[in-house]
Design a protein around this motif. Structure first.
Motif, PDB file in Angstrom:
ATOM      1  N   TRP A  99       0.808  -1.228   0.000  1.00  0.00           N
ATOM      2  CA  TRP A  99       0.000   0.000   0.000  1.00  0.00           C
ATOM      3  C   TRP A  99       0.842   1.280   0.000  1.00  0.00           C
ATOM      4  O   TRP A  99       0.568   2.183  -0.791  1.00  0.00           O
ATOM      5  CB  TRP A  99      -0.991  -0.019   1.154  1.00  0.00           C
ATOM      6  N   LEU A 151      -7.244   2.425  -6.750  1.00  0.00           N
ATOM      7  CA  LEU A 151      -7.082   1.162  -6.038  1.00  0.00           C
ATOM      8  C   LEU A 151      -7.766   1.273  -4.687  1.00  0.00           C
ATOM      9  O   LEU A 151      -7.740   2.329  -4.052  1.00  0.00           O
ATOM     10  CB  LEU A 151      -5.598   0.843  -5.834  1.00  0.00           C
ATOM     11  N   LEU A 162      -5.348  -5.365  -2.070  1.00  0.00           N
ATOM     12  CA  LEU A 162      -5.744  -4.272  -2.951  1.00  0.00           C
ATOM     13  C   LEU A 162      -6.676  -4.794  -4.028  1.00  0.00           C
ATOM     14  O   LEU A 162      -6.570  -5.952  -4.439  1.00  0.00           O
ATOM     15  CB  LEU A 162      -4.523  -3.650  -3.635  1.00  0.00           C
ATOM     16  N   LEU A 216      -7.997  -0.339  -0.837  1.00  0.00           N
ATOM     17  CA  LEU A 216      -7.394  -1.182   0.186  1.00  0.00           C
ATOM     18  C   LEU A 216      -8.546  -1.822   0.945  1.00  0.00           C
ATOM     19  O   LEU A 216      -9.423  -1.130   1.473  1.00  0.00           O
ATOM     20  CB  LEU A 216      -6.521  -0.352   1.128  1.00  0.00           C
ATOM     21  N   ASN A 260      -0.199   3.773  -3.113  1.00  0.00           N
ATOM     22  CA  ASN A 260      -1.351   4.625  -2.800  1.00  0.00           C
ATOM     23  C   ASN A 260      -1.272   6.013  -3.428  1.00  0.00           C
ATOM     24  O   ASN A 260      -2.257   6.720  -3.462  1.00  0.00           O
ATOM     25  CB  ASN A 260      -1.610   4.711  -1.292  1.00  0.00           C
TER      26      ASN A 260
END
Length: 133
Positions: free
Chosen positions: A86, A97, A110, A99, A90
């Protein structure tokens, strides 16, 4: 992280959802290869060190996952990959995307979709999870 590495990760996740251990081996080998030589950029030395550490762990887990056909072991390595990826993705431009996390176990992954497809427990808890970011 470049889109090729993200795509390899997402393919790996989808292969674990359908319990395809052979395809997962190939995707994880590709993920390891793509990340191994990829430079990591950050504005602060401490951040750069953390990102490089995360990248090294992902490469290690992906390489280990590519060497086993045991789907349960593959899911354990994927958990390690997902725990580290992540921070690397991110802020990546391109596709959104999500999480996601399984509330029963705390494991994360993801996804390109808000729809939950749990790669750790696809038979018993396919829809178990929440979007956390």
């Amino acid at each position: 992280v470049k889109s090729g590495a993200i795509n390899a990760y997402l393919q790996l996740k989808d292969q674990l959802v359908v319990s395809d251990s052979l395809a997962a081996k190939l995707s994880s080998a590709q993920l390891s290869k793509l990340l191994k030589d990829m430079p990591v950029k950050a504005n602060h030395p401490d951040t750069l060190a953390k990102l490089n550490s995360a990248k090294a762990k992902i490469v290690k887990y992906a390489a280990a996952l590519s060497k086993t056909g045991n789907i349960n072991l593959q899911r354990q390595y994927f958990e390690g990959i997902s725990a580290e990826i992540w921070p690397l993705v991110n802020k990546t431009k391109g596709s959104t995307l999500y999480l996601q996390r399984c509330p029963m176990t705390g494991v994360k992954w993801l996804s390109l979709s808000k729809e939950i497809k749990n790669p750790y427990y696809p038979k018993n808890m396919l829809g178990c999870g929440t979007v956390i970011a």
